[in-house]
Design a protein around this motif. Sequence first.
Motif, mmCIF file in Angstrom:
data_model
loop_
_atom_site.group_PDB
_atom_site.id
_atom_site.type_symbol
_atom_site.label_atom_id
_atom_site.label_comp_id
_atom_site.label_asym_id
_atom_site.label_seq_id
_atom_site.Cartn_x
_atom_site.Cartn_y
_atom_site.Cartn_z
ATOM 1 N N UNK A 59 0.845 -1.400 -0.026
ATOM 2 C CA UNK A 59 -0.107 0.066 0.140
ATOM 3 C C UNK A 59 0.669 1.210 -0.005
ATOM 4 N N UNK A 60 0.300 2.250 -0.564
ATOM 5 C CA UNK A 60 0.958 3.576 -0.456
ATOM 6 C C UNK A 60 0.053 4.750 0.253
ATOM 7 N N UNK A 61 0.532 4.824 1.494
ATOM 8 C CA UNK A 61 -0.282 5.873 2.383
ATOM 9 C C UNK A 61 -0.873 7.289 1.727
ATOM 10 N N UNK A 62 -2.208 7.639 1.914
ATOM 11 C CA UNK A 62 -2.611 8.826 1.130
ATOM 12 C C UNK A 62 -2.547 9.811 2.413
ATOM 13 N N UNK A 63 -2.356 9.494 3.742
ATOM 14 C CA UNK A 63 -2.147 10.780 4.628
ATOM 15 C C UNK A 63 -1.420 10.184 5.908
ATOM 16 N N UNK A 64 -1.434 10.901 6.761
ATOM 17 C CA UNK A 64 -0.777 10.681 8.047
ATOM 18 C C UNK A 64 -1.892 11.008 9.221
ATOM 19 N N UNK B 36 -2.547 1.564 8.428
ATOM 20 C CA UNK B 36 -3.928 0.860 8.441
ATOM 21 C C UNK B 36 -4.819 1.601 7.556
ATOM 22 N N UNK B 37 -6.015 1.070 7.357
ATOM 23 C CA UNK B 37 -7.127 1.506 6.513
ATOM 24 C C UNK B 37 -8.201 2.428 7.208
ATOM 25 N N UNK B 38 -8.159 3.636 7.048
ATOM 26 C CA UNK B 38 -9.044 4.595 7.789
ATOM 27 C C UNK B 38 -10.454 4.375 7.414
ATOM 28 N N UNK B 39 -11.239 4.565 8.651
ATOM 29 C CA UNK B 39 -12.548 4.434 8.407
ATOM 30 C C UNK B 39 -13.616 5.905 8.240
ATOM 31 N N UNK B 40 -12.931 6.845 8.099
ATOM 32 C CA UNK B 40 -13.414 8.497 7.771
ATOM 33 C C UNK B 40 -12.484 8.971 6.707
ATOM 34 N N UNK B 41 -13.201 10.129 6.044
ATOM 35 C CA UNK B 41 -12.306 10.773 5.072
ATOM 36 C C UNK B 41 -11.811 12.021 5.691
ATOM 37 N N UNK C 49 -3.107 15.245 4.807
ATOM 38 C CA UNK C 49 -3.271 14.243 3.618
ATOM 39 C C UNK C 49 -4.765 14.401 3.010
ATOM 40 N N UNK C 50 -4.749 13.659 1.921
ATOM 41 C CA UNK C 50 -6.187 13.553 1.383
ATOM 42 C C UNK C 50 -6.543 12.060 0.819
#
Length: 393
Positions: A280-285, A334-339, A313-314
């Motif tokens: 995976x490539x992280x989209x945010x922190x 991890x995989x986030x549950x909110x945007x 991040x976005x």
Amino acid sequence: MSEDQSTTRTAVAAARRVVVKVGSSSLTDGAGGLSRERLETLVGVLAERRAAGSQVILVSSGAIAAGMRPLTLAKRPQDLATQQAAASVGQGALVAAYTASFATYGQVVGQVLLTADDVTRRTHYTNARRTLERLLDLGVVPVVNENDTVATHEIRFGDNDRLAALVAHLVDADALVLLSDVDALYDGPPSRAGTRRIPQVHSVDDLAQVEIAGSGSTVGTGGMQTKVEAASIATSAGVPTVLTSTDLARDALAGADVGTLFHPTQGRGRARRLWLAHATTPRGRLVLDDGAVEAVTARKKSLLPAGIAAVSGRFSEGDPVDLVDTRDQVVARGLVNYDAKELPRLLGRSTRELARDLGPAYEREVVHRDDLVVLRGPRRRPAAPTTQKSESR
């Protein structure tokens, strides 16, 4: 050959389920087009192993290279759109060639195209594993490739060496063989006088002083560095790995002293977490306070809003994000549950409070522990309990 090398190579020879990865440069001719002769030679080796009773999963590059000649491209395209166009044209030709060649041995192939997104989101991951297992149960040789036609920069594996290592763990393979146009890992550039083959590696730390060259191929993306990284991923999951040239594939599969053998460094772990860490490539922190770092890394808890200090991040719900401490060191992914737009207003608040004020849908984790992989432990324990510690799940 030392005793431990002999033991591990014997394990490769006896492997019931083996993943073999072949690079573009091993399947193409001097002009960059698909070489049927090279492909058929490789298929002969794999069909022989399959006929002997082993299950074989082939991770094959070559789709973009196979599309270069029909599109009159002199060299591998650099922009994503043209790569995707070449892959669209070439993937059909590549699979057709494998289908025809394996058919001469009475064996059936099945195409499996993956993106990182397919195997990190929970339901997609389960489906990918189930599909591969069913193909193997039916006696099919899965031909796996990255889905270059639809993959974006954000959801790419980057190279098929890493994909092969992850597939090896996904299907609980007994061995991984990485094939290229180089016969082994050397302690310096192979063209340099006095350079010697490295017959075995017990840990990537053994290679700290080794000068590892890059790729000289005009049709592939992976160099020796990516193969060493792939071997590290596989061996950390308990899968012995051999790196050698396509010409030596038969010897490598037979357990001969060819190429470079990477010994397993750890036992088998949870496959999906390995994908999260490496595919995976992280989209945010998300910046965690000390209590949240302790809860997530040491006590294996889910991440709750109360333990998050800042967001950057976005990203959208379901995207991978890095979890960092207050010193900006990554401790987990991890995989986030909110945007990204919704999360900031939730920070520092308990899920009970959020459910009361915003509704029951907000009584959930920001990152569930089943969708989280720890990359580094906490540097120190927190001085005092925090909300995350008392509420974390």
